[in-house]
Write a protein that holds these residues in place. Sequence first.
Motif, PDB file in Angstrom:
ATOM      1  N   PHE A   1      -9.247  -0.610  -8.081  1.00 43.13           N
ATOM      2  CA  PHE A   1      -8.092  -0.977  -7.277  1.00 43.13           C
ATOM      3  C   PHE A   1      -8.448  -2.103  -6.313  1.00 43.13           C
ATOM      4  O   PHE A   1      -9.320  -1.954  -5.454  1.00 43.13           O
ATOM      5  CB  PHE A   1      -7.572   0.238  -6.525  1.00 43.13           C
TER       6      PHE A   1
ATOM      7  N   ASP B   1      -4.553   4.074  -5.705  1.00 41.91           N
ATOM      8  CA  ASP B   1      -4.283   2.696  -5.291  1.00 41.91           C
ATOM      9  C   ASP B   1      -3.494   2.612  -3.988  1.00 41.91           C
ATOM     10  O   ASP B   1      -2.831   1.609  -3.724  1.00 41.91           O
ATOM     11  CB  ASP B   1      -3.516   1.974  -6.404  1.00 41.91           C
TER      12      ASP B   1
ATOM     13  N   ASN C   1      -3.757  -2.484  -3.797  1.00 46.09           N
ATOM     14  CA  ASN C   1      -3.066  -2.779  -5.046  1.00 46.09           C
ATOM     15  C   ASN C   1      -2.406  -4.147  -4.913  1.00 46.09           C
ATOM     16  O   ASN C   1      -2.270  -4.675  -3.800  1.00 46.09           O
ATOM     17  CB  ASN C   1      -2.055  -1.677  -5.403  1.00 46.09           C
TER      18      ASN C   1
END
Length: 559
Positions: free
Chosen positions: A68, A109, A113
Amino acid sequence: MSGVNRRSVLSSGAALAGGAAVTAGLATAAVAAPSAAPAGAASAGTGATIRPGDPRYPELTTGNNQRFVARPDYIKMIRSSADAEKALRDAFRARKRVSVRSGGHCFADFACNPEIEVILDFSEMTDVGYDAARRAFYVEPGARLINVYEALYKGWGVTVPGGICYSVGAGGHIAGGGYGLLSRAHGLVVDHLYAVEIVVVDAAGRTRTVVATREEDDPHRDLWWAHTGGGGGNFGLVTRYWFRSPDARGTAPEDQLISPPSTVLVSAVDFPWDQLDETKFARLLKNFGAWHEQHSGPDSEYRHLSSLFNVSSKAHGSLGMFTQVDATVPGARQLLDSYLAAITAGTGIKPRALTKPTGELPAMPQLAEPRTMPWLQATRLVGTNNPTITDPTSRGAHKSGYMRRNFTDAQIAALYKHMTRPDFTNPDTMLVLFSFGGRVNAVAPDATANAQRSSVFKMCFQTFWQDESEDDFYLGWVRDLYEDFFAATGGVPVIDDRTDGCYINYPDRDVADPRRNRSGVPWQTLYYKDNYPKLQQVKRRYDPANFFRHSLSVEPAKR
């Protein structure tokens, strides 16, 4: 806030130790022309703003899980509630998508992200101390668990029943519930949460700092409740937590929070795969499940014993188990011996020394024979040498489940099948089984936002790897295992008499995907059970614009 800042006291010695170097530089500093602060530099009460091009930027756009990554406009380091208020107000008015990070771990995430435009990072807020006015210990969100344990115990002989891994950030750990090796004896971390300070924003972008307590007459009590298991990044910016146990007495600081055992009896053993076939594997796991079914009541004499069992893939070579017992309770050695005997009963397995790391456990060959040691020493031994989960370069996948009863034959067959797959050669893969229940189950499901109060052990399915090119293989493997394991209930641990949903601090986006969760049970129910509607009401009151949101965030209630 009033009171003594223990971490400041502890760090003053380091500052004094550097005094000679500071003094040596004074003459030069006195004549040097003042230089402009570098772009993005922090001041004493205001954290830095870090933008692309800053050498710090790449480090701060990802976290513990390299799957992520964010590409934000900037990362804002937060140093105070006033700093948080301004940062939040600026981001809201600029219509920036934000995420919140305490600086430790995040399995999903939520913090990083591609949609994130601003990361609000609290990793510099690390103070731990005692607030005499509130008669409670405070912890800032960026403090790592090992620092919390060290400060509380060295300063006052107290602790919270938190997790094993040293580098977990307090901010998210607490908001999601928090548990560890002392939880069977003392409950969850949030069972001792007295208050929370949080910066919130209304629909017009006005920010304010609220202190919410568990006092029945507190108008913000529901906001306190939401932080007792409602998950991080949902309601606002936590800038401080306070802890005082519900049964605290008097005014002395050491009487306001639980004390850990002065000494613990610890054991670490390996169960080699070369001694296992499918029948022995099944018996070993059934023994673990049966023991926890029998001994996880709130008043069980075994509530002072807790175990972490890494059921590693065959590629690792063995299954590792660490067990800790309060050495001050009568018959501690007998409790440990009977537990170890129960786990191996009928298997013919001869446990060996734990000579190599396994999952969250370091190699501990010296503990093949149980050993008594100070509690803090044992906490450091297990928590600070964690070779897999703390690797900052790895990629990982994690899935969870609460178990109310023992494994079924089908579940064990699925586990054996996937852990022994001939094409699977990754040793850094395991199902972690955590002892649960005990005093955790003495609390009503609606007393805190953490609703899972009848489980006997908890599970974390996890695997780690290095290369992005291998994502599909490892994600496919863990999904296949998890969905086979829970095949009877649509691929997830539904709320029934055998399983009790998932743990929000082990977040998994797959449970919100109907292709993966075929149970018909919403992901919100898996994590929050019947407490979700109340969380939605709190969300509507304190974050009416739904400004704080992520892939598994609480949605505000509709009016």
